[in-house]
Design an enzyme around this catalytic site. Structure first.
Site, PDB file in Angstrom:
ATOM      1  N   PRO A 282      36.179  20.508  58.401  1.00  0.00           N
ATOM      2  CA  PRO A 282      35.343  19.978  57.310  1.00  0.00           C
ATOM      3  C   PRO A 282      34.318  20.982  56.790  1.00  0.00           C
ATOM      4  CG  PRO A 282      34.520  19.203  59.407  1.00  0.00           C
ATOM      5  CD  PRO A 282      35.743  20.030  59.722  1.00  0.00           C
TER       6      PRO A 282
ATOM      7  N   GLU B 121      34.861  19.829  65.174  1.00  0.00           N
ATOM      8  CA  GLU B 121      33.411  19.761  65.183  1.00  0.00           C
ATOM      9  C   GLU B 121      32.741  21.096  65.482  1.00  0.00           C
ATOM     10  OE1 GLU B 121      32.579  16.777  68.066  1.00  0.00           O
ATOM     11  OE2 GLU B 121      33.417  15.129  66.868  1.00  0.00           O
ATOM     12  N   HIS B 122      33.518  22.049  65.969  1.00  0.00           N
ATOM     13  CA  HIS B 122      32.948  23.351  66.304  1.00  0.00           C
ATOM     14  C   HIS B 122      34.066  24.383  66.356  1.00  0.00           C
ATOM     15  CE1 HIS B 122      34.582  22.713  70.359  1.00  0.00           C
ATOM     16  NE2 HIS B 122      34.054  21.500  70.303  1.00  0.00           N
ATOM     17  N   ALA B 123      33.699  25.645  66.456  1.00  0.00           N
ATOM     18  CA  ALA B 123      34.684  26.720  66.524  1.00  0.00           C
ATOM     19  C   ALA B 123      35.569  26.546  67.760  1.00  0.00           C
ATOM     20  CB  ALA B 123      33.979  28.079  66.561  1.00  0.00           C
TER      21      ALA B 123
ATOM     22  N   ASP C 142      42.474  30.533  56.342  1.00  0.00           N
ATOM     23  CA  ASP C 142      43.199  31.376  57.287  1.00  0.00           C
ATOM     24  C   ASP C 142      42.600  31.307  58.685  1.00  0.00           C
ATOM     25  OD1 ASP C 142      44.945  32.150  55.326  1.00  0.00           O
ATOM     26  OD2 ASP C 142      43.896  34.007  54.845  1.00  0.00           O
ATOM     27  N   GLY C 143      41.285  31.124  58.768  1.00  0.00           N
ATOM     28  CA  GLY C 143      40.638  31.017  60.077  1.00  0.00           C
ATOM     29  C   GLY C 143      41.098  29.788  60.838  1.00  0.00           C
TER      30      GLY C 143
ATOM     31  N   ARG D 229      30.529  36.852  49.039  1.00  0.00           N
ATOM     32  CA  ARG D 229      30.110  37.884  49.982  1.00  0.00           C
ATOM     33  C   ARG D 229      31.161  38.978  50.135  1.00  0.00           C
ATOM     34  NH1 ARG D 229      31.725  33.496  53.113  1.00  0.00           N
ATOM     35  NH2 ARG D 229      33.128  33.927  54.878  1.00  0.00           N
TER      36      ARG D 229
ATOM     37  N   GLU E 248      39.045  37.936  61.416  1.00  0.00           N
ATOM     38  CA  GLU E 248      38.132  37.871  62.555  1.00  0.00           C
ATOM     39  C   GLU E 248      37.928  39.272  63.108  1.00  0.00           C
ATOM     40  OE1 GLU E 248      39.044  34.890  65.473  1.00  0.00           O
ATOM     41  OE2 GLU E 248      40.002  33.602  63.988  1.00  0.00           O
TER      42      GLU E 248
END
Length: 502
Positions: A97, A129-131, A155-156, A268, A460
């Site tokens: 999300p 909810e997290h990496a 892609d991540g 960026r 990454e």
């Protein structure tokens, strides 16, 4: 049986579903003789192909006065759909999300979930909810009850799901991922990509467009595209898997700088790219590689990887024959390694073209998705102007390897060691001080003493400057079919199908 006014030819393989339909008043008033009888109808939902590889869900309704005949058609078509064994019936879905413009959940709920429901696909949805949430979860759930895993993000997110799925398969098979020479077990559970990130390079390179509906339809019809995966090791320790770009120098520096400016959003990358171009750093090191002798093509030919690619099929067969006849030990003999030393602005290794909207041909236009090789691109030290000429060719039709300072090789494995790593008898601080004057002379504008870059591994960062990379032929599979050739006449394409709905 009365069809719609125009003929519609649809391959069974591209029908999404068939449903009984209640005709509304407008549909019933098609002729005076039909007003006295009750009409029975069914609707066929199917894939409609548009320009630029875009797919959409369309429908056509058939009706007749004979209820029994109508039911026979519905039953016959549903039986034909049941025979499409490659289609998924149960999927595990991970939604990021937070990726891209934070639209992943909305895209899935509004554009994808209704299509899955129409195709009678059941789903278990996990909102991350997290990496590494998806990666960790794939080591815990019963993945074998699913026909595929779908990731909604960029892609991540795909990389996270891929690492979790491949890692789980190797763990269950007793394979040590830290062994760089281990023969990894093929992952037969397909991955579907619903693009919803700031970069969707993998989706673009395997489908031809970054569009959630198109990707969802490829999943529904059960497409399957094998994909090569490169493993990256450092000192017999597993680091990462890569399916698109391994970049040292220019692309590594861009990623490292852009990570500090995530607050800028996708812009960026433009800022960091311009800044990195001006800095014009080069890095010394040694490349050792093994040529991919089993492949039929070369990085500079015009044979792009397309649906049903014969180069991928033939290369897979030849690679299997080599392993069978010679054995893996002989295949990786030391005598086959070639060594290159130099000063490089960029070192790129790609398993696919790495095409995207900004670079429709990608970093290596003739790279193949499943031929068991990677294209190793070496950009040696040159002037800023020459390097700019090279970068500009990513966006046009010119041969981007036609420069004296650019070399490209098709390889099955390679190793890289930076000059800093080679001088291991001195510590890092001493080396930095020793070379400070030299690098300031080379880069007077920035007055820097950077001696090492960072590896960009599918978006990454990898800080290890000395790595060992090996390509694993068709290690995983996607819900895709590769990029299709553009059809000028979609109707003509449909008529070539062996099975058609008239």
């Amino acid at each position: 049986m009365l069809p719609v006014p125009e003929n519609c030819f649809v391959p069974i393989s591209e029908i999404i579903s068939v449903e009984e339909t209640e005709l509304n008043k407008k549909q019933r008033n098609i002729g005076k003789w039909q007003k006295m009888t009750k009409l029975h109808a069914f609707t066929v939902y199917y894939v409609k192909k548009a320009r630029n590889h875009r797919w959409r869900c369309s429908d056509v309704t058939f009706w007749c006065v004979d209820e029994h005949l109508c039911n026979q058609w519905i039953q016959a078509l549903k039986e034909l759909l049941e025979m499409q064994k490659s289609r998924p019936k149960q999927l595990l879905v991970y939604i990021n999300p937070y990726g891209g413009k934070r639209q992943g959940k909305r895209i899935y709920e509004q554009k994808v979930a209704p299509l899955f429901s129409l195709a009678s696909i059941s789903t278990d949805v996990v909102i991350t909810e997290h990496a590494n949430h998806a990666k960790d979860n794939l080591f815990e759930v019963n993945i074998y009850k699913y026909d595929g895993v779908v990731c909604v993000g960029g892609d991540g997110m795909f990389s996270e799901v891929m690492h979790g799925l491949i890692g789980r398969i190797q763990k269950d098979s007793g394979i040590d991922q830290n062994n760089p020479k281990a023969s990894l077990v093929q992952c037969n559970i397909r991955i579907g990509i619903i693009p919803a990130g700031s970069t969707d390079c993998i989706c673009y390179s395997t489908v031809g467009i970054s569009d959630p509906v198109t990707s969802a339809l490829h999943i529904i019809v059960g497409d399957c595209q094998p994909l090569d995966v490169s493993s990256v090791h450092h000192n017999n320790m597993f680091l990462k898997y890569s399916v698109s770009l391994l970049g040292y120098g220019f692309y590594g520096d861009i990623l490292k700088d852009s990570e500090k400016k995530r607050w800028m959003g996708p812009m960026r990358y433009d800022y960091s790219g311009f800044k990195t171009f001006l800095s014009h750093h080069y890095y010394e090191g040694t490349i050792a590689y093994q040529p991919a002798k089993h492949t039929l093509g070369s990085p500079r030919d015009k044979d792009s990887c397309r649906t049903g690619c014969y180069i991928c099929k033939k290369s897979e067969q030849q690679l299997a024959e080599q392993h069978k006849d010679c054995g893996l030990k002989h295949e990786e003999g030391e005598e086959e390694w070639k060594v290159i030393k130099g000063k490089f602005l960029a070192i790129n290794a790609v398993n696919m073209s790495c095409a995207c909207p900004r670079s429709p041909k990608g970093l290596s236009p003739a790279a193949h998705l499943a031929d068991g090789s990677a294209d190793l691109i070496l950009v040696r030290k040159c002037s800023r102007f020459d390097f700019l000429r090279y970068l500009v060719r990513h966006t046009n039709q010119d041969d981007q390897f036609d420069f004296p300072f650019v070399d490209v090789y098709r390889v099955k494995s390679f190793q890289f060691t930076s000059k800093l790593s080679e001088d291991n008898e001195s510590n890092v601080m001493d080396i930095g001080k020793k070379r400070f004057g030299q690098f300031c002379r080379d880069h007077p504008a920035c007055c820097c003493n950077i001696v090492n870059s960072t590896w960009n591994c599918d978006g990454e960062t990898l800080d290890s400057s000395a790595i060992e990379v090996r390509v694993h032929c068709q290690l995983m599979k996607l819900f895709a079919r590769g990029i299709e050739e553009n059809c000028k006449d979609e109707a003509a394409y449909s008529q070539n199908s062996a099975e058609q709905l008239l």
